[in-house]
Design a protein around this motif. Sequence first.
Motif, PDB file in Angstrom:
ATOM      1  N   UNK A 185      16.998 -15.924   4.507  1.00 55.24           N
ATOM      2  CA  UNK A 185      17.142 -14.518   4.876  1.00 55.24           C
ATOM      3  C   UNK A 185      16.005 -13.658   4.344  1.00 55.24           C
ATOM      4  N   UNK A 186      14.796 -14.219   4.204  1.00 56.76           N
ATOM      5  CA  UNK A 186      13.657 -13.449   3.715  1.00 56.76           C
ATOM      6  C   UNK A 186      13.233 -12.433   4.776  1.00 56.76           C
ATOM      7  N   UNK A 187      13.151 -11.158   4.359  1.00 56.12           N
ATOM      8  CA  UNK A 187      12.731 -10.095   5.279  1.00 56.12           C
ATOM      9  C   UNK A 187      11.251  -9.785   5.134  1.00 56.12           C
ATOM     10  N   UNK A 188      10.680 -10.021   3.961  1.00 51.93           N
ATOM     11  CA  UNK A 188       9.268  -9.725   3.739  1.00 51.93           C
ATOM     12  C   UNK A 188       8.936  -9.806   2.262  1.00 51.93           C
ATOM     13  N   UNK A 189       7.792  -9.198   1.911  1.00 49.13           N
ATOM     14  CA  UNK A 189       7.290  -9.285   0.540  1.00 49.13           C
ATOM     15  C   UNK A 189       6.765  -7.915   0.111  1.00 49.13           C
ATOM     16  N   UNK A 190       6.946  -7.605  -1.170  1.00 51.91           N
ATOM     17  CA  UNK A 190       6.360  -6.419  -1.781  1.00 51.91           C
ATOM     18  C   UNK A 190       5.138  -6.853  -2.569  1.00 51.91           C
ATOM     19  N   UNK A 191       3.982  -6.326  -2.207  1.00 51.38           N
ATOM     20  CA  UNK A 191       2.753  -6.612  -2.939  1.00 51.38           C
ATOM     21  C   UNK A 191       2.481  -5.433  -3.870  1.00 51.38           C
ATOM     22  N   UNK A 192       2.452  -5.720  -5.158  1.00 50.54           N
ATOM     23  CA  UNK A 192       2.159  -4.699  -6.164  1.00 50.54           C
ATOM     24  C   UNK A 192       0.674  -4.783  -6.521  1.00 50.54           C
ATOM     25  N   UNK A 193      -0.025  -3.670  -6.357  1.00 47.55           N
ATOM     26  CA  UNK A 193      -1.463  -3.605  -6.646  1.00 47.55           C
ATOM     27  C   UNK A 193      -1.690  -2.628  -7.790  1.00 47.55           C
ATOM     28  N   UNK A 194      -2.231  -3.142  -8.885  1.00 42.19           N
ATOM     29  CA  UNK A 194      -2.482  -2.330 -10.075  1.00 42.19           C
ATOM     30  C   UNK A 194      -3.980  -2.225 -10.302  1.00 42.19           C
ATOM     31  N   UNK A 195      -4.444  -0.991 -10.450  1.00 48.61           N
ATOM     32  CA  UNK A 195      -5.844  -0.768 -10.802  1.00 48.61           C
ATOM     33  C   UNK A 195      -5.878   0.361 -11.818  1.00 48.61           C
ATOM     34  N   UNK A 196      -6.142  -0.009 -13.069  1.00 49.55           N
ATOM     35  CA  UNK A 196      -6.076   0.890 -14.208  1.00 49.55           C
ATOM     36  C   UNK A 196      -4.673   1.485 -14.286  1.00 49.55           C
ATOM     37  N   UNK A 197      -4.507   2.791 -14.198  1.00 50.01           N
ATOM     38  CA  UNK A 197      -3.175   3.394 -14.308  1.00 50.01           C
ATOM     39  C   UNK A 197      -2.516   3.637 -12.954  1.00 50.01           C
ATOM     40  N   UNK A 198      -3.190   3.248 -11.866  1.00 51.65           N
ATOM     41  CA  UNK A 198      -2.676   3.496 -10.520  1.00 51.65           C
ATOM     42  C   UNK A 198      -1.983   2.229 -10.001  1.00 51.65           C
ATOM     43  N   UNK A 199      -0.709   2.368  -9.577  1.00 47.02           N
ATOM     44  CA  UNK A 199       0.066   1.248  -9.034  1.00 47.02           C
ATOM     45  C   UNK A 199       0.565   1.615  -7.648  1.00 47.02           C
ATOM     46  N   UNK A 200       0.302   0.759  -6.682  1.00 50.17           N
ATOM     47  CA  UNK A 200       0.784   0.978  -5.316  1.00 50.17           C
ATOM     48  C   UNK A 200       1.564  -0.246  -4.863  1.00 50.17           C
ATOM     49  N   UNK A 201       2.533  -0.005  -3.949  1.00 50.16           N
ATOM     50  CA  UNK A 201       3.349  -1.082  -3.391  1.00 50.16           C
ATOM     51  C   UNK A 201       3.151  -1.121  -1.882  1.00 50.16           C
ATOM     52  N   UNK A 202       3.023  -2.336  -1.345  1.00 51.73           N
ATOM     53  CA  UNK A 202       2.868  -2.534   0.094  1.00 51.73           C
ATOM     54  C   UNK A 202       3.918  -3.533   0.550  1.00 51.73           C
ATOM     55  N   UNK A 203       4.691  -3.169   1.595  1.00 51.38           N
ATOM     56  CA  UNK A 203       5.663  -4.107   2.167  1.00 51.38           C
ATOM     57  C   UNK A 203       4.975  -4.873   3.286  1.00 51.38           C
ATOM     58  N   UNK A 204       5.005  -6.208   3.190  1.00 52.32           N
ATOM     59  CA  UNK A 204       4.282  -7.078   4.118  1.00 52.32           C
ATOM     60  C   UNK A 204       5.247  -8.127   4.645  1.00 52.32           C
ATOM     61  N   UNK A 205       5.270  -8.292   5.956  1.00 54.62           N
ATOM     62  CA  UNK A 205       6.159  -9.298   6.542  1.00 54.62           C
ATOM     63  C   UNK A 205       5.520 -10.680   6.554  1.00 54.62           C
ATOM     64  N   UNK A 206       4.194 -10.752   6.449  1.00 57.55           N
ATOM     65  CA  UNK A 206       3.513 -12.035   6.431  1.00 57.55           C
ATOM     66  C   UNK A 206       3.337 -12.561   5.017  1.00 57.55           C
ATOM     67  N   UNK A 207       2.359 -13.456   4.856  1.00 55.96           N
ATOM     68  CA  UNK A 207       2.113 -14.072   3.547  1.00 55.96           C
ATOM     69  C   UNK A 207       0.648 -13.942   3.141  1.00 55.96           C
TER      70      UNK A 207
END
Length: 617
Positions: free
Chosen positions: A380-402
Motif C-alpha cells: 500500500x505504498x503511496x509515495x515517498x517524502x524526500x527531506x532535503x537539508x542545507x545548513x538551517x533550511x529543510x524542505x520536504x518533497x512528496x515523490x511517487x517515484x523512486x
Amino acid sequence: MHAAYAVMRWPLHAFFWSAIAFSANAQAIWANGTQRGVELLWVPPREGTLPERYVIMRAAASSNRWSAVGSVMRSTSNDSLIAHLVAEAALLDSSHRERFNEHLERMLLANPRALSRALGTYFHDTTTTPLAEYDYQIWSGSTLVATLYSVTSHQRTLPLPPSWIRVRQRAECIELWWQTDSARIFGIAGYALYRARNGGSPIRLIERPISIVGLEQDTLTSAFFRDCTPGASGTIRYYVAALDVFGNEGRPSSVECVRRSQIPSPPSVDRAEIGNPLELHVRGDRTAARPLLRPSDAFEWRLPQWQWQDSILLIALPERRADAIAVTITSGTDSLLSWISIPAVMPLFDTTAPERPAFAELQHDGVHVRIRWSVAMAQDIAGYLLERQMQSDTTLHFITGTSYADMNTENARYRVFAVDAHGNISQPSPPIAGSARATAAPELLSVASSRGGTVLAWRVPPRTARVAINRYDDSLATPLTIALLPGTARRYVDRTPGAQRAAYQIVALDSNGNWSRPSERRSAHTAPPHCKPPALDSAVYRDGVVVLYWTATHQGEFLLERSSSGSEEVFVLARLTSDTQHFVDDTLERGGQYTYRLRCIGSSESESTSCTITIPP
C-alpha cells in the motif's frame, strides 16, 4: 453460454465455457448454441436514445470477413413500459444516465426473454453450420454496440455451478450463502433451489427460480436465502443451480447440514475496537470459532492471522489500499461450516508504518545530483517524502517515484521516508550527502536465462556491505531496484515476469553508505560472438590451492564456474578472455569434490567443458 463486454478481445481459454472481454463503456452481450443455431441477447447502448433497429453482423471465427445475417426492431406496439423507457432515455442528462442504465439492466435480468424481445435486443441466428465457430457484431446505425468472439453453433453450454456455497442453522431457520460476483457478466439471471432430507431425493424448495435482481446485496455478503420450513431434526442437503438469460439451468452445487432442535448460541461480534490488531469482543459459543476477512478491494474471503485473548479475538489486518473491511465469525471446519455470522463492515485504519527505504545510487553529472532509492516492500505504498537539508533550511518533497534530481551542491543532505496509502510514515533512511563519492564499480559477470528465471552472477570490490540489483525493463526507463542483498552474495535469480527481456546493473555499497559506480549493463538477450569454450587440460591441487590449465583456440570471453558435490549452487569464479590460459582457485575447502566448468558468455551448460577434482582432507 458465451458472454462478452465488447470490444477488447481475450483468449478463449481464459474461461473454458465463455469468451469474455471488457471495456470501460462496453455493453453486455451473451450467446448460446441451440438446436437450430445461435441465440444472442445484449444490453442497449449506454449513451443516446434507445435504438429502433439493430443489424447483426457475422464472420467465421478469426476470419474478420463480416456480413449481415439479419436485423431486429424494437417493439412499436402500445407497450407503456417500452414507451416510458424510450422517453426517459431521450431526456436524461449524463449525470442521471448511469442510474438509468443500471435500472434498465436490472429489469432485463429480471425478465430477459420478454424485455429483450420488446427492446429488440434478442436475435436467433438459424443460418449457421453445426459446430462451427463464429464472431458476432451488433450495430445500431454507424455505432458498434457490442462484439462477441468464438461462439459455437448448435452447441448449448450450461452455466457453471455457483461457488463458495455455505450453510448454517440460526434458530429454527437454515440460512444459505453463495457467491454472486460476476453473475451479470456471465449472464446469470437467477437460481433454482432444491432440498433433500435424510438422504432422500431432492425436491424444488421454491416453485419459481429466484431472480438475481432480488438476491443481489452488498458484494461483501453475496447471495442470501433463509429456509424456515418446519421440519424434524436430521440431515438436510441443499442444491443451488444457476439459470442464464436464455433459461438454461446448470449443474448444481450442494452443501449439507444437520438440523438440530436445539443449538448453542452461535458466536457473534458484540463490539469491535478498530486498530491493528483488530479487537473483536465475541459472545456466544466460541468452540471452533475463527474469523474471515474481506477487504473492500478484494474478491475473496481469507483466513487471517488471529489469536484468542479471553473473549477478545485479536486479528492481524493485512497491508492493503482498502478503506473498509468486512469481518465474519465462522464455526466448523474447512470442508463444513456449521455457522457463519452476518458480516460486519467497518472502516480500515492501518497504523503500521512501512519499512524504511534505502538509497541505491547517487550520480553526479556536473550540473545535477541524481539520487535513487529502493522500493519499500509493502503493498500500500503511496509515495515517498524526500527531506532535503542545507545548513538551517529543510524542505520536504512528496515523490511517487523512486528518484530525485537536484542542483549539484556539496552542502545538501538527503533522507527518504516511505508513506503508505493510510498516511503512515516510515523511519527515515540513513542520511546521504551530496558530496558523497562513488567507489569502484562491481563487475556483472553474467546474465543467463534458465528454467527457474534469469540468473545473475557478479564480483564486487573489497569491503562491500550491500549489493543493489537494478533492473531495466526498457532502455529509456528509470531502473527499478529489485533486491538489496548482503555484500557476501554473489548470485541472484530473478523469477518475476519479463525477466528474460530485462537488462541489469549491479551497484555496491560500503559500510559508510558510499555506493559504487554501476556495473556494465547486461541482458540475457545479449548475443555473444561465435565462441567455443577451451578444453580444460589439467587440474592440479598443491599447497592448498587448485591450479587449472587450458588452451584457448577461439577468441571470446569465458566464465569459469565451480560447483561442489551434494550442492546445486554454482559459483562464478572469474570472467576471462581467450588470452588467459590458467587460473588459481584458493577459495575452496579441504575434503570435498569440486567440478570446474568453462563456458562462453551467454551459452548454456551443455556448451561447456568441465573437469572434476577431489581434494584430500
